[in-house]
Scaffold this motif. Structure first.
Motif, PDB file in Angstrom:
ATOM      1  N   SER A  82       0.830  -1.210   0.000  1.00 13.36           N
ATOM      2  CA  SER A  82       0.000   0.000   0.000  1.00 13.36           C
ATOM      3  C   SER A  82       0.862   1.257   0.000  1.00 13.36           C
ATOM      4  O   SER A  82       1.917   1.283   0.640  1.00 13.36           O
ATOM      5  CB  SER A  82      -0.891   0.002   1.244  1.00 13.36           C
ATOM      6  OG  SER A  82      -1.457   1.285   1.473  1.00 13.36           O
ATOM      7  N   VAL A 103      -0.922  -0.513  -4.466  1.00 12.90           N
ATOM      8  CA  VAL A 103      -2.343  -0.717  -4.730  1.00 12.90           C
ATOM      9  C   VAL A 103      -3.098   0.286  -3.873  1.00 12.90           C
ATOM     10  O   VAL A 103      -2.731   0.504  -2.714  1.00 12.90           O
ATOM     11  CB  VAL A 103      -2.774  -2.160  -4.370  1.00 12.90           C
ATOM     12  CG1 VAL A 103      -4.292  -2.301  -4.407  1.00 12.90           C
ATOM     13  CG2 VAL A 103      -2.122  -3.163  -5.308  1.00 12.90           C
ATOM     14  N   ASP A 104      -4.137   0.904  -4.409  1.00 10.64           N
ATOM     15  CA  ASP A 104      -4.883   1.903  -3.654  1.00 10.64           C
ATOM     16  C   ASP A 104      -5.564   1.267  -2.443  1.00 10.64           C
ATOM     17  O   ASP A 104      -5.627   0.042  -2.305  1.00 10.64           O
ATOM     18  CB  ASP A 104      -5.907   2.598  -4.554  1.00 10.64           C
ATOM     19  CG  ASP A 104      -6.170   4.044  -4.143  1.00 10.64           C
ATOM     20  OD1 ASP A 104      -5.739   4.462  -3.048  1.00 10.64           O
ATOM     21  OD2 ASP A 104      -6.803   4.785  -4.929  1.00 10.64           O
ATOM     22  N   ASP A 106      -8.689   0.967   0.702  1.00  8.57           N
ATOM     23  CA  ASP A 106     -10.116   0.986   1.001  1.00  8.57           C
ATOM     24  C   ASP A 106     -10.413   2.276   1.764  1.00  8.57           C
ATOM     25  O   ASP A 106      -9.786   2.560   2.784  1.00  8.57           O
ATOM     26  CB  ASP A 106     -10.479  -0.234   1.849  1.00  8.57           C
ATOM     27  CG  ASP A 106     -11.954  -0.323   2.172  1.00  8.57           C
ATOM     28  OD1 ASP A 106     -12.447   0.568   2.913  1.00  8.57           O
ATOM     29  OD2 ASP A 106     -12.620  -1.262   1.713  1.00  8.57           O
ATOM     30  N   ASP A 113      -6.668  -2.209  -0.609  1.00  3.81           N
ATOM     31  CA  ASP A 113      -7.890  -2.718  -1.242  1.00  3.81           C
ATOM     32  C   ASP A 113      -7.583  -4.115  -1.766  1.00  3.81           C
ATOM     33  O   ASP A 113      -6.960  -4.275  -2.824  1.00  3.81           O
ATOM     34  CB  ASP A 113      -8.322  -1.789  -2.374  1.00  3.81           C
ATOM     35  CG  ASP A 113      -9.687  -2.154  -2.941  1.00  3.81           C
ATOM     36  OD1 ASP A 113     -10.086  -3.329  -2.825  1.00  3.81           O
ATOM     37  OD2 ASP A 113     -10.349  -1.267  -3.527  1.00  3.81           O
ATOM     38  N   ASN A 115      -9.234  -6.281  -3.194  1.00  2.24           N
ATOM     39  CA  ASN A 115      -9.836  -6.654  -4.473  1.00  2.24           C
ATOM     40  C   ASN A 115      -9.031  -6.156  -5.667  1.00  2.24           C
ATOM     41  O   ASN A 115      -9.334  -6.511  -6.809  1.00  2.24           O
ATOM     42  CB  ASN A 115     -11.269  -6.106  -4.555  1.00  2.24           C
ATOM     43  CG  ASN A 115     -12.174  -6.721  -3.510  1.00  2.24           C
ATOM     44  OD1 ASN A 115     -12.177  -7.938  -3.316  1.00  2.24           O
ATOM     45  ND2 ASN A 115     -12.926  -5.895  -2.800  1.00  2.24           N
ATOM     46  N   LYS A 116      -8.012  -5.347  -5.399  1.00  7.28           N
ATOM     47  CA  LYS A 116      -7.181  -4.818  -6.487  1.00  7.28           C
ATOM     48  C   LYS A 116      -5.791  -5.442  -6.527  1.00  7.28           C
ATOM     49  O   LYS A 116      -4.969  -5.073  -7.364  1.00  7.28           O
ATOM     50  CB  LYS A 116      -7.062  -3.295  -6.354  1.00  7.28           C
ATOM     51  CG  LYS A 116      -8.375  -2.562  -6.543  1.00  7.28           C
ATOM     52  CD  LYS A 116      -8.198  -1.052  -6.418  1.00  7.28           C
ATOM     53  CE  LYS A 116      -9.520  -0.327  -6.675  1.00  7.28           C
ATOM     54  NZ  LYS A 116      -9.386   1.138  -6.537  1.00  7.28           N
ATOM     55  N   GLU A 118      -4.828  -8.711  -7.097  1.00  4.91           N
ATOM     56  CA  GLU A 118      -4.553  -9.722  -8.121  1.00  4.91           C
ATOM     57  C   GLU A 118      -4.249  -9.119  -9.486  1.00  4.91           C
ATOM     58  O   GLU A 118      -3.440  -9.661 -10.249  1.00  4.91           O
ATOM     59  CB  GLU A 118      -5.719 -10.708  -8.214  1.00  4.91           C
ATOM     60  CG  GLU A 118      -5.347 -12.019  -8.868  1.00  4.91           C
ATOM     61  CD  GLU A 118      -6.335 -13.135  -8.562  1.00  4.91           C
ATOM     62  OE1 GLU A 118      -5.979 -14.295  -8.793  1.00  4.91           O
ATOM     63  OE2 GLU A 118      -7.450 -12.846  -8.088  1.00  4.91           O
ATOM     64  N   GLU A 119      -4.848  -7.957  -9.782  1.00  8.34           N
ATOM     65  CA  GLU A 119      -4.611  -7.344 -11.090  1.00  8.34           C
ATOM     66  C   GLU A 119      -3.191  -6.820 -11.254  1.00  8.34           C
ATOM     67  O   GLU A 119      -2.752  -6.535 -12.367  1.00  8.34           O
ATOM     68  CB  GLU A 119      -5.609  -6.208 -11.334  1.00  8.34           C
ATOM     69  CG  GLU A 119      -5.483  -5.050 -10.382  1.00  8.34           C
ATOM     70  CD  GLU A 119      -6.664  -4.067 -10.467  1.00  8.34           C
ATOM     71  OE1 GLU A 119      -6.386  -2.857 -10.564  1.00  8.34           O
ATOM     72  OE2 GLU A 119      -7.825  -4.517 -10.444  1.00  8.34           O
ATOM     73  N   LYS A 120      -2.447  -6.698 -10.144  1.00  7.82           N
ATOM     74  CA  LYS A 120      -1.068  -6.207 -10.200  1.00  7.82           C
ATOM     75  C   LYS A 120      -0.035  -7.339 -10.256  1.00  7.82           C
ATOM     76  O   LYS A 120       1.159  -7.076 -10.331  1.00  7.82           O
ATOM     77  CB  LYS A 120      -0.781  -5.324  -8.990  1.00  7.82           C
ATOM     78  CG  LYS A 120      -1.605  -4.039  -8.924  1.00  7.82           C
ATOM     79  CD  LYS A 120      -1.239  -3.092 -10.055  1.00  7.82           C
ATOM     80  CE  LYS A 120      -2.015  -1.784  -9.981  1.00  7.82           C
ATOM     81  NZ  LYS A 120      -1.472  -0.883  -8.957  1.00  7.82           N
ATOM     82  N   PHE A 336      -3.332   6.959  -7.297  1.00  9.46           N
ATOM     83  CA  PHE A 336      -4.033   6.297  -6.187  1.00  9.46           C
ATOM     84  C   PHE A 336      -4.907   7.339  -5.489  1.00  9.46           C
ATOM     85  O   PHE A 336      -4.568   7.849  -4.416  1.00  9.46           O
ATOM     86  CB  PHE A 336      -3.027   5.657  -5.232  1.00  9.46           C
ATOM     87  CG  PHE A 336      -2.081   4.721  -5.924  1.00  9.46           C
ATOM     88  CD1 PHE A 336      -2.529   3.510  -6.425  1.00  9.46           C
ATOM     89  CD2 PHE A 336      -0.755   5.081  -6.134  1.00  9.46           C
ATOM     90  CE1 PHE A 336      -1.672   2.649  -7.097  1.00  9.46           C
ATOM     91  CE2 PHE A 336       0.109   4.233  -6.805  1.00  9.46           C
ATOM     92  CZ  PHE A 336      -0.345   3.010  -7.290  1.00  9.46           C
TER      93      PHE A 336
END
Length: 374
Positions: A82, A103-104, A106, A113, A115-116, A118-120, A336
């Motif tokens: 983060s 990652v940004d 919550d 967050d 939920n974000k 895995e995309e990284k 972010f």
């Protein structure tokens, strides 16, 4: 009325005899480096957290640096974390030539967050470094599922999270730091379990990782003057271990009192439309190391608190991706947005077990009066 953001003096005055006796015992014995009190304290941490191994080091930052090194968070590999945190959560990666990938956060919990994440992930990703920030842990079930799916190591930054426990989908609560491959604590004086100086702890349930951490903290030596690794000089002082052992006896009472203070803040400020209060997510036990609010005209409120002799702090005024030290990563303003917005609104109010209800009420009345008089 003057309200300190934090003071150790009240706790010391309450338990002066115990602290003095603990300190004097070490001075008389003269065993200042990895004395028996360090191992006794490590055993107490193992018992309290449920972790199989606890290894005392010189600071929470050192704990992160050593654990990151052992886990291979280095040499150009990517580690997801983060941007809304203390420097050490990411500098422990860059110290070894690793690359923090942010990652940004919550907006309601201030944690990563989940939920974000895995995309990284890509073929160069080797780990996740979640931060258990302020009052709560991010969704460790989700993080561990992602880590297992992609064969990633997990280093829990639990520097602020001693006493926090996560249940999630499990049958029992698990202590912060004892879920991933490694977890770390800081015993900086302001922490929920804080010493009279710097101190830190690495915990793990893995025998091999524990043995490596024990070597790395003494220059990489498996035994005296036999160096298997290039390690560090990072050992928990025996004096600090002795002081922390006194405090550990009362930690559950301290956490209970912090909860009472937080509830008083929330009750007194619930009708103040100009502030937003913290929200917990997931089945977990909080410790309220910090009590943050999100405030309209945060800087104006901070100045008003200062004028009225009320201590406060801002965790954190600038997210890591906009810090000069991380400029080389190539992030820019707007990458972010949640973390950036929170940095402009967040304000930490005084919270420690010895603060009085009268002082809390004064802090709340001052906040309410600031907005009434605007």
């Amino acid at each position: 009325m003057k309200v300190d953001f934090y003071t150790s003096k009240r706790e010391y005055d309450q338990k002066k005899e115990e602290f003095d006796k603990a300190i004097q015992k070490i001075i008389e014995k003269g065993n200042f480096i990895l004395g028996e009190e360090v191992r006794e304290f490590e055993k107490a941490i193992e018992e309290y957290t449920g972790a199989k191994h606890a290894i005392g080091v010189a600071s929470g930052t050192d704990a992160l640096v050593i654990a990151a090194d052992i886990l291979g968070f280095k040499d150009g590999k990517e580690i997801i974390t983060s941007p809304f945190t203390f420097l050490a959560s990411a500098s422990c990666i860059t110290k070894h030539g690793g690359k923090p990938v942010f990652v940004d956060i919550d907006e309601e919990t201030f944690g990563i967050d989940v939920n974000k994440i895995e995309e990284k992930i890509n073929e160069n990703t080797v780990g996740i470094l979640p931060i258990h920030l302020f009052d709560q842990m991010p969704d460790m079930d989700k993080i561990m599922d992602v880590a297992e799916k992609h064969n990633l190591k997990v280093l829990e930054d639990a520097a602020e999270a001693f006493g926090m426990r996560w249940k999630g989908n499990g049958e029992e609560y698990k202590h912060s730091g004892a879920i991933g491959d490694f977890g770390v604590f800081s015993f900086f004086p302001t922490k929920t379990l804080g010493g009279y100086g710097d101190g830190g702890m690495i915990i793990t349930n893995n025998d091999e990782l524990a043995n490596l951490a024990k070597c790395y903290r003494v220059h990489g030596a498996s035994k005296k003057y036999h160096y298997d690794f290039i390690g560090y000089n990072s050992r928990l002082d025996t004096l600090q271990a002795s002081i922390l052992s006194v405090k550990l006896k009362y930690i559950d009472d301290a956490i209970k009192r912090r909860k009472e203070i937080a509830e008083l803040y929330m009750e007194k400020l619930k009708d103040c439309k100009n502030v937003r209060l913290p929200i917990a997510k997931g089945d977990q036990k909080q410790v309220y190391y910090v009590f943050n609010i999100l405030a309209e005209d945060r800087d104006g409120l901070a100045e008003y608190l200062k004028k009225n002799e009320i201590g406060y702090s801002i965790y954190y005024p600038i997210p890591l991706h906009l810090q000069e030290s991380f400029k080389y990563l190539g992030y820019k303003k707007g990458d972010f947005p949640v973390a950036e917005r929170i940095c402009g609104e967040i304000l930490a109010l005084p919270i420690y077990p010895e603060i009085t209800n009268e002082e809390i009420e004064y802090v709340c009345d001052t906040i309410i009066n600031f907005y009434k008089n605007k």
